[in-house]
Structures are given as structure tokens and as C-alpha cells.
Design a protein around this motif. Structure first.
Motif, short mmCIF file in Angstrom:
data_model
loop_
_atom_site.label_atom_id
_atom_site.label_comp_id
_atom_site.label_asym_id
_atom_site.label_seq_id
_atom_site.Cartn_x
_atom_site.Cartn_y
_atom_site.Cartn_z
N THR A 2 0.83 -1.19 0.00
CA THR A 2 0.00 0.00 0.00
C THR A 2 0.87 1.25 0.00
O THR A 2 1.96 1.26 0.57
CB THR A 2 -0.93 0.03 1.23
OG1 THR A 2 -0.12 0.02 2.40
CG2 THR A 2 -1.87 -1.17 1.24
N HIS A 3 0.37 2.26 -0.65
CA HIS A 3 1.04 3.55 -0.62
C HIS A 3 -0.01 4.62 -0.88
O HIS A 3 -1.09 4.35 -1.36
CB HIS A 3 2.19 3.61 -1.62
CG HIS A 3 1.82 3.22 -3.02
ND1 HIS A 3 1.77 1.92 -3.43
CD2 HIS A 3 1.46 3.97 -4.08
CE1 HIS A 3 1.39 1.89 -4.71
NE2 HIS A 3 1.20 3.10 -5.12
N ASN A 4 0.33 5.83 -0.58
CA ASN A 4 -0.65 6.91 -0.71
C ASN A 4 -0.48 7.67 -2.02
O ASN A 4 0.41 7.37 -2.82
CB ASN A 4 -0.56 7.84 0.50
CG ASN A 4 0.80 8.49 0.63
OD1 ASN A 4 1.44 8.83 -0.36
ND2 ASN A 4 1.26 8.67 1.85
#
Length: 105
Positions: A2-4
Motif C-alpha cells: 500500500t502507498h498513498n
């Protein structure tokens, strides 16, 4: 993995900058697929496997690119699928024991 949105934008900018520096025009990189493949390899094998695995996936895509951009995208997707499948197999299973039929590019 996950990353933003900020991370995604940074990766997109880096990909554009790197591809321009390498004079690879109109390169479209699916960062999510590459990051997922790297993450799977890092967890299944070791952190050092992540860059090697993504290199091999990229190499497969490059070979297919000689035919067309569509073939390159298909090769990347297929290689990523194979990597994830291999990473999810038990560590004591290898191609010599069960064979990985129909996994070659």
C-alpha cells in the motif's frame, strides 16, 4: 503493497524522469504491478529478491516489446502472475520437483 497518493505521484514523476533520461519514449509503467511483484518476492524469498525479480519481469517485457507494446504489456502481466504464483508456493517446492508447466514466456 500500500502507498498513498503522494507516493504514487513521486513514483510517476520518477518513472517519467528515468524513462526520459534513458530515452524510452512513451513508456507506460504500472507501478502497482511492479510494486506488488517486488513485495511478493521480498516476502517469499528475501528483500534482495525484489530488485532481481522486477528486473527479470522487465526483461521479459523488453523481449516482448520487440513485437509490440501490447505484447510487452501482456508479457509483463504474465511474468508478474508467474512470479506471484511461484512466491506463494511452499519454499520446499521447486521446478525440479513438480515442474512449472506452461509458465515460460
Amino acid at each position: 503493497m500500500t502507498h498513498n497518493a503522494v507516493d504514487e505521484e513521486i513514483l510517476q514523476q520518477w518513472t517519467r524522469r528515468l524513462s526520459q533520461a534513458l530515452q524510452i519514449l512513451d513508456l507506460e509503467v504500472d507501478n502497482h504491478v511492479i510494486l506488488n511483484v517486488a513485495d511478493e518476492a521480498a516476502h517469499a524469498v528475501s528483500p534482495m529478491a525484489a530488485p532481481i525479480t522486477t528486473f527479470v519481469v522487465g526483461y521479459a517485457a523488453g523481449l516482448a516489446a520487440a513485437h509490440s507494446a501490447t505484447a510487452s504489456r501482456a508479457a509483463t502481466a504474465r511474468a508478474a502472475e508467474i512470479v506471484i504464483t511461484v512466491c506463494q508456493q511452499p519454499t520446499d517446492e521447486s521446478p525440479d520437483q513438480t515442474g512449472w508447466v506452461n509458465t515460460a514466456q
